[in-house]
Design an enzyme around this catalytic site. Structure first.
Site, PDB file in Angstrom:
ATOM      1  N   ASP A  79       0.881  -1.184   0.000  1.00 45.90           N
ATOM      2  CA  ASP A  79       0.000   0.000   0.000  1.00 45.90           C
ATOM      3  C   ASP A  79       0.908   1.221   0.000  1.00 45.90           C
ATOM      4  O   ASP A  79       1.428   1.617   1.037  1.00 45.90           O
ATOM      5  CB  ASP A  79      -0.893  -0.016   1.259  1.00 45.90           C
ATOM      6  N   TRP A 104       5.299  -3.586   7.293  1.00 46.36           N
ATOM      7  CA  TRP A 104       4.189  -4.513   7.057  1.00 46.36           C
ATOM      8  C   TRP A 104       4.763  -5.712   6.320  1.00 46.36           C
ATOM      9  O   TRP A 104       5.554  -5.558   5.392  1.00 46.36           O
ATOM     10  CB  TRP A 104       3.143  -3.795   6.214  1.00 46.36           C
ATOM     11  N   ASP A 123       8.560   1.320   4.418  1.00 46.16           N
ATOM     12  CA  ASP A 123       8.391   2.650   3.843  1.00 46.16           C
ATOM     13  C   ASP A 123       9.744   3.358   3.872  1.00 46.16           C
ATOM     14  O   ASP A 123      10.557   3.112   4.765  1.00 46.16           O
ATOM     15  CB  ASP A 123       7.362   3.456   4.642  1.00 46.16           C
ATOM     16  N   TRP A 156       4.402   3.657   7.967  1.00 47.55           N
ATOM     17  CA  TRP A 156       5.368   2.851   8.738  1.00 47.55           C
ATOM     18  C   TRP A 156       6.604   3.665   9.126  1.00 47.55           C
ATOM     19  O   TRP A 156       7.492   3.144   9.797  1.00 47.55           O
ATOM     20  CB  TRP A 156       5.746   1.585   7.958  1.00 47.55           C
ATOM     21  N   TYR A 165       6.534  10.311   4.823  1.00 40.07           N
ATOM     22  CA  TYR A 165       6.489   9.138   3.927  1.00 40.07           C
ATOM     23  C   TYR A 165       6.900   9.511   2.510  1.00 40.07           C
ATOM     24  O   TYR A 165       6.453  10.529   1.984  1.00 40.07           O
ATOM     25  CB  TYR A 165       5.076   8.543   3.922  1.00 40.07           C
ATOM     26  N   THR A 168       7.584   2.965  -0.893  1.00 42.35           N
ATOM     27  CA  THR A 168       7.648   1.650  -0.233  1.00 42.35           C
ATOM     28  C   THR A 168       8.489   0.675  -1.059  1.00 42.35           C
ATOM     29  O   THR A 168       8.331   0.608  -2.282  1.00 42.35           O
ATOM     30  CB  THR A 168       6.215   1.079  -0.041  1.00 42.35           C
TER      31      THR A 168
END
Ligand code: ABN
Length: 178
Positions: A79, A104, A123, A156, A165, A168
């Protein structure tokens, strides 16, 4: 005298029949109203109840070809923005960013050998998002927000000093036991 007794019995019969009918009608109606009320309340509450809106068993048919595409098999539970389209690569953060301390982890099937692999989605933190980067929302295995700990729509970078952020990465950790 016998006629008096007959009349009395008739009166008792009639009275008990009437009260029985009345009770049956009254209890029947009440229980119907109670049931209808329950159904109506349930129908009104249905839209606000926390249903599981995830895709459930819908399988992610991952592809082998292009790591810059959301369908690439290692991105099955991702995500966020692909770092490979944000100045980094599949497994490395772009310059000026650092990998998140928490991540994650998803389980993705590799179509090349049909095995499941654990993939860590870290991330990359510390810079604003590149507007042109590819955003993916596959999140296989994710559960809705009320299932805390199983939800992936989370920054994250939260445990890093710089919590901004950027993108990812998808890093294979190993074959999943299964
Ligand atoms: N893990 C990506 C992300 C970052 C910020 C907000 C939601 C999701």
């Amino acid at each position: 005298m016998p006629r008096m007794i007959d009349r009395l019995f008739n009166l008792i019969d009639k009275t008990s029949e009437q009260s029985t009918r009345k009770a049956a009608q009254s209890y029947g109606r009440r229980s119907f109203l109670a049931k209808a009320g329950t159904v109506m309340a349930g129908a009104m509450l249905a839209p606000v109840l926390p249903f599981d809106r995830s895709l459930g068993g819908a399988a992610f048919a991952g592809t082998l070809e292009d790591e810059n595409d959301c369908s690439y098999w290692k991105h099955c539970a991702l995500d966020g923005n692909l770092c490979s389209t944000s100045g980094g690569s599949l497994t490395s953060c772009p310059p000026g960013t650092e990998a998140s301390k928490v991540a994650w982890v998803g389980t993705c099937r590799n179509p090349a050998d049909d095995k499941d692999y654990l993939v860590s989605y870290n991330d990359c933190c510390g810079r604003a998002t590149v507007p042109s980067s590819t955003f993916c929302l596959t999140s296989e295995g994710e559960r809705p927000g009320y299932r805390m700990g199983l939800h992936n729509d989370i920054n994250w970078c939260m445990a890093n000093t710089n919590k901004g952020y950027h993108c990812t990465v998808s890093v294979v950790l190993g074959v999943a036991n299964g």
